[in-house]
Design an enzyme around this catalytic site. Structure first.
Site, PDB file in Angstrom:
ATOM      1  N   HIS A 201      25.630  85.035   8.988  1.00 35.58           N
ATOM      2  CA  HIS A 201      26.414  85.388   8.945  1.00 35.58           C
ATOM      3  C   HIS A 201      27.140  86.124   9.810  1.00 35.58           C
ATOM      4  O   HIS A 201      26.527  86.992  10.611  1.00 35.58           O
ATOM      5  CB  HIS A 201      26.600  86.352   8.015  1.00 35.58           C
ATOM      6  CG  HIS A 201      28.128  86.724   7.149  1.00 35.58           C
ATOM      7  ND1 HIS A 201      28.523  87.848   7.335  1.00 35.58           N
ATOM      8  CD2 HIS A 201      28.932  86.394   7.747  1.00 35.58           C
ATOM      9  CE1 HIS A 201      29.749  88.703   6.988  1.00 35.58           C
ATOM     10  NE2 HIS A 201      30.596  87.166   6.855  1.00 35.58           N
TER      11      HIS A 201
HETATM   12 CA    CA Z   1      27.110  81.386   9.912  1.00 38.06          CA
END
Ligand code: CA
Ligand code: TV7
Ligand code: ZN
Length: 406
Positions: A201
């Protein structure tokens, strides 16, 4: 040289300084400079430098980095080395940034989440300052080329370090070159779209712009409940419900696409193309920053996806089709030969070239040939003879990851 041509009607620039390869996070640390050496050799070996303007990156200045990062953190990063770490830790304005100790911590953390313990994600190592300021300098110069219109696509494979926070290193990232670039782009562009295909992320970039409606962040990443070892996949954020800071004007200007392990080309392509096109349509950006972390490839040492180089590259082609000023950055990628294949292939896509599958033997770099030091595991990979855009078989991730030698 393989019929490499300059693209018609637009310009590509490549930003790099080989001195970034002098960094060594540590013997067993997954972040290896060797992947950048291999990438450089493939790009040069195929003659792709003839298709672009190539610039040797210059180190970013401290003031440029202060545009996002805390002033004390920037001072610490510019002064720190394995020999100076202990003394610097005692200085009150730095000591104040030492995180509290937890009982079950395996590594001892110093100020700003930095450490000299061997197992640390963000170790203090020789030549660290040089490395950090150079990859940042390359990204900022690439950004300038886009801003002045001298480039339509600008590339820095040594950048894309998306986890760094304002006053904290995280997940192998110390300076967030992406945030610094977007801050520059915002001086000219009304809306900047950030897309992140690294398997992790893009939390640092999202957090920096969580209140900023002129920046839309879109991250595709491995995300899920706790695994067998009781841990979440790093950094543990990026749920689908995470859409930017609620109650602020930034709400709805972050998008997250959490994905389970083993996703294949067909599934990834469906998600990427439908969500990315809908986002561009709705947000209507005037430029795009694409973080091309290669740890989303099948067979990555840390990643858990099962996508081929072909599909990874198709994401770049898809974004390029919108014909907006485009910054291409690196990021993660821990199976070095595949990282190099992917980023070389994507350099070819950016410049509208098609590479032959066979890597001419004379350009396969020999590890012992560089700076008198053996990089990587010192072996010549017999498999490093073809680009192999489609060698990661669909739907076989569980069996392949960390086992198959391409
Ligand atoms: Ca990513
Ligand atoms: C952008 N995974 C960065 C991705 C950053 C991932 C992590 C390691 C790791 C670190 C090592 C090491 C490792 C084999 C793998 C919770 C912890 C667990 C340290 C061992 N081997 C990017 C960061 C992630 C360091 N961190 O997105 C030294 O794996 O999961 C964690 C955190 C605490 C610290 N320990 C790991 O791709 C560039 N670290 C070997 C030596
Ligand atoms: Zn990653």
């Amino acid at each position: 040289e393989n019929n490499i041509t300059r693209p018609r009607g637009y310009k590509v620039s490549f930003h790099y300084n080989s001195r970034v390869e002098d960094m060594h996070f540590g013997k067993t640390h997954p972040m290896k400079p060797w992947r950048l050496t291999l990438t450089k050799h493939l790009v040069l070996g195929f003659g792709l430098h003839h298709a672009m303007d190539t610039y040797q990156a210059v180190a970013a200045g401290k003031d440029q980095i202060r545009a996002f990062h805390d002033s004390d953190y920037v001072d610490f990063l510019s002064e720190v080395a394995p020999e100076t770490f202990e003394e610097l830790c005692k200085i009150p304005r730095f000591y104040a940034h030492t995180p509290p100790r937890h009982e079950n911590d395996t590594v001892e953390l110093g100020p700003f989440n930095l450490s000299t313990s061997p197992g640390a994600d963000c170790p203090v190592f020789d030549g660290m300052s040089t490395y950090l300021f150079l990859y940042t300098g390359a990204t900022l110069h690439a950004t300038q080329k886009l801003l002045t219109g001298q480039s339509d696509i600008a590339i820095n494979w040594s950048g894309g370090l998306h986890h760094a926070h304002k006053s904290e290193a995280s997940g192998f990232c110390y300076i967030n070159d992406i945030v610094l670039s977007i801050l520059d782009l915002l001086r000219v562009h009304a809306r900047v779209l950030y897309i992140d295909i690294d398997v992790h992320h893009g939390d640092g970039v999202e957090e920096a712009f969580q209140r900023q409606p002129r920046v839309m962040t879109l991250s595709y990443h491995r995300y899920g409940p706790y695994d067998e070892t009781g841990h979440k996949f790093f950094p543990g954020t990026g749920d689908i419900s995470d859409i930017g800071l609620r109650g602020t004007v930034g709400e709805h200007f972050a998008l997250n696409v959490p994905i389970p392990s083993g996703i294949d080309d067909r599934q990834y392509s469906y998600l990427f193309e439908s969500i990315t096109s809908r986002t561009i349509e709705a947000f209507n950006p005037s430029c795009i920053v694409l973080q091309c972390g290669a740890d989303s490839l099948g067979g990555d040492r840390l990643g858990q996806f099962n996508i081929n180089i072909k599909q990874h590259g198709d994401c770049v082609s898809f974004v390029k089709k919108f014909r907006l000023p485009l910054l291409l950055l690196g990021g993660g990628g821990y199976t070095a030969r595949n990282v190099a294949r992917a980023w070389c292939h994507e350099t070819a896509l950016a410049t509208n070239n098609t590479l032959p599958d066979a890597i001419p033997m004379h350009i396969v770099p020999r590890p012992e040939a560089f700076s008198g030091r053996v990089h990587g595991d010192g072996k010549l990979y017999p498999s490093f003879q073809r680009l192999h855009l489609n060698d990661c078989k669909d739907g076989e991730l569980e069996a392949m990851v960390k086992q198959v030698d391409w």
